[in-house]
Design an enzyme around this catalytic site. Structure first.
Site, mmCIF file in Angstrom:
data_model
loop_
_atom_site.group_PDB
_atom_site.id
_atom_site.type_symbol
_atom_site.label_atom_id
_atom_site.label_comp_id
_atom_site.label_asym_id
_atom_site.label_seq_id
_atom_site.Cartn_x
_atom_site.Cartn_y
_atom_site.Cartn_z
ATOM 1 N NE ARG A 43 2.220 -5.492 7.588
ATOM 2 C CZ ARG A 43 1.043 -6.020 7.873
ATOM 3 N NH1 ARG A 43 0.108 -5.253 8.436
ATOM 4 N NH2 ARG A 43 0.769 -7.266 7.626
ATOM 5 C CB THR A 54 6.288 -6.062 15.683
ATOM 6 O OG1 THR A 54 6.955 -5.377 14.594
ATOM 7 C CG2 THR A 54 7.333 -6.757 16.556
ATOM 8 C CG ASP A 72 2.912 -9.497 0.652
ATOM 9 O OD1 ASP A 72 3.165 -8.649 -0.237
ATOM 10 O OD2 ASP A 72 3.579 -9.600 1.693
ATOM 11 C CG ASP A 92 5.193 -11.470 -1.513
ATOM 12 O OD1 ASP A 92 6.204 -10.763 -1.695
ATOM 13 O OD2 ASP A 92 5.047 -12.202 -0.510
HETATM 14 C C1 PRP Z 1 2.518 -3.707 2.728
HETATM 15 C C2 PRP Z 1 1.703 -2.671 1.997
HETATM 16 C C3 PRP Z 1 1.784 -1.495 2.919
HETATM 17 C C4 PRP Z 1 1.805 -2.129 4.274
HETATM 18 C C5 PRP Z 1 0.434 -1.992 4.884
HETATM 19 O O1 PRP Z 1 3.854 -3.503 2.543
HETATM 20 O O2 PRP Z 1 2.179 -2.422 0.715
HETATM 21 O O3 PRP Z 1 2.939 -0.705 2.720
HETATM 22 O O4 PRP Z 1 2.125 -3.522 4.077
HETATM 23 O O5 PRP Z 1 0.423 -2.457 6.177
HETATM 24 P P1 PRP Z 1 0.212 -1.521 7.436
HETATM 25 O O6 PRP Z 1 -0.924 -0.621 7.132
HETATM 26 O O7 PRP Z 1 -0.077 -2.496 8.542
HETATM 27 O O8 PRP Z 1 1.494 -0.765 7.681
HETATM 28 P P2 PRP Z 1 4.965 -4.552 3.063
HETATM 29 O O9 PRP Z 1 5.449 -4.168 4.422
HETATM 30 O O10 PRP Z 1 4.458 -5.937 2.896
HETATM 31 O O11 PRP Z 1 6.189 -4.275 2.089
HETATM 32 P P3 PRP Z 1 6.328 -4.516 0.511
HETATM 33 O O12 PRP Z 1 5.475 -3.505 -0.169
HETATM 34 O O13 PRP Z 1 7.781 -4.294 0.286
HETATM 35 O O14 PRP Z 1 5.891 -5.925 0.205
HETATM 36 N N1 URA Z 2 0.168 -5.732 3.555
HETATM 37 C C1 URA Z 2 -0.335 -6.435 2.503
HETATM 38 O O1 URA Z 2 0.287 -6.506 1.426
HETATM 39 N N2 URA Z 2 -1.533 -7.037 2.656
HETATM 40 C C2 URA Z 2 -2.234 -6.983 3.812
HETATM 41 O O2 URA Z 2 -3.333 -7.552 3.878
HETATM 42 C C3 URA Z 2 -1.686 -6.260 4.886
HETATM 43 C C4 URA Z 2 -0.499 -5.642 4.725
#
Ligand code: PRP
Ligand code: URA
Length: 206
Positions: free
Chosen positions: A102, A106, A198, A201
């Site tokens: 993400r 945005t 997150d 993380d």
């Molecule tokens: C997180 C999570 C999803 C996404 C969900 O990933 O693992 O993929 O956010 O959010 P959404 O429904 O609003 O799209 P992130 O973008 O943080 O990436 P990461 O897994 O690399 O930390």
């Molecule tokens: N991605 C995450 O990891 N946590 C949230 O709450 C939303 C998006």
């Protein structure tokens, strides 16, 4: 389509452990893997099997074997947190990858990687991501999977919310969702509340 919410008491105890801010990454991983297995067992209740012959030490009988290949598709990164646990249940599964992150400003999904097999059309495909927030990442991943031929897709997510479920329903009403919780909604940063923070993380300790 309503999500399938896994309310089993043990699933809810593992969910509570991964929600807790003080749970360290090594415990977060353990609870997430166990919870993922419970979600997957629910998601595969109707998985097609075929009858096969089997010879026990005593006599011939019949048993079951998976009728179609199973493909797991974790959305990088955090989807990897669901993969380990369920791979132990279907070790022969194929693993495909979709990389989506993400945009922090945005909250829109940015696809950065994909490695999808040719065999998706004949497979039972399970999309893996702990979080369904806005639904942007899941919708983009499913778009890619369908473009690559996938016909039978189920989404496993640990924590969902009404906004993400509505987005998924609007874009891909044919994709069922199995989750451990439908939380209240999103905050101003598009994080799920109460959620678990997150997921990537917390799983990777970054
Ligand atoms: C997180 C999570 C999803 C996404 C969900 O990933 O693992 O993929 O956010 O959010 P959404 O429904 O609003 O799209 P992130 O973008 O943080 O990436 P990461 O897994 O690399 O930390
Ligand atoms: N991605 C995450 O990891 N946590 C949230 O709450 C939303 C998006």
């Amino acid at each position: 389509m309503q999500p399938v919410v896994v309310t089993h008491p043990l699933a809810q105890c593992h969910l509570t452990a991964i929600r807790a801010a003080e749970t360290p990454p090594h415990q977060f991983r353990r609870h997430l893997n166990l919870l993922a297995q419970m979600l997957f067992l629910e998601a595969t209740r109707e998985l097609p099997v075929q009858e096969v012959a089997v010879r026990t030490p005593v006599q011939e009988t019949t048993g079951s074997a998976l009728a179609r290949p199973v493909v797991f598709v974790p959305i990088l990164r955090a989807g990897l947190g669901i993969l380990d646990g369920i791979m132990t249940l279907v070790p022969e599964a194929i693993v495909a990858h979709v990389g989506i992150r993400r945009d922090e400003e945005t909250a829109l999904p940015q696809a950065y990687y994909a490695n999808l097999p040719d065999s998706l059309a004949s497979a039972d495909v399970f999309l893996l991501d702990p979080m369904l927030a806005t639904g942007g990442s899941a919708c983009e991943a499913i778009r890619q999977l369908k473009e690559a031929g996938a016909l039978t897709i189920t989404m496993l997510c640990v924590v969902s919310c009404p906004e993400g479920l509505a987005a998924l329903e609007a874009a891909h009403p044919d994709v069922p969702v199995v989750t451990a919780a439908v939380d209240a909604g999103l905050n101003e940063k598009c994080y799920i509340v109460p959620g678990l923070g997150d997921a990537g993380d917390r799983y990777f300790g970054t």
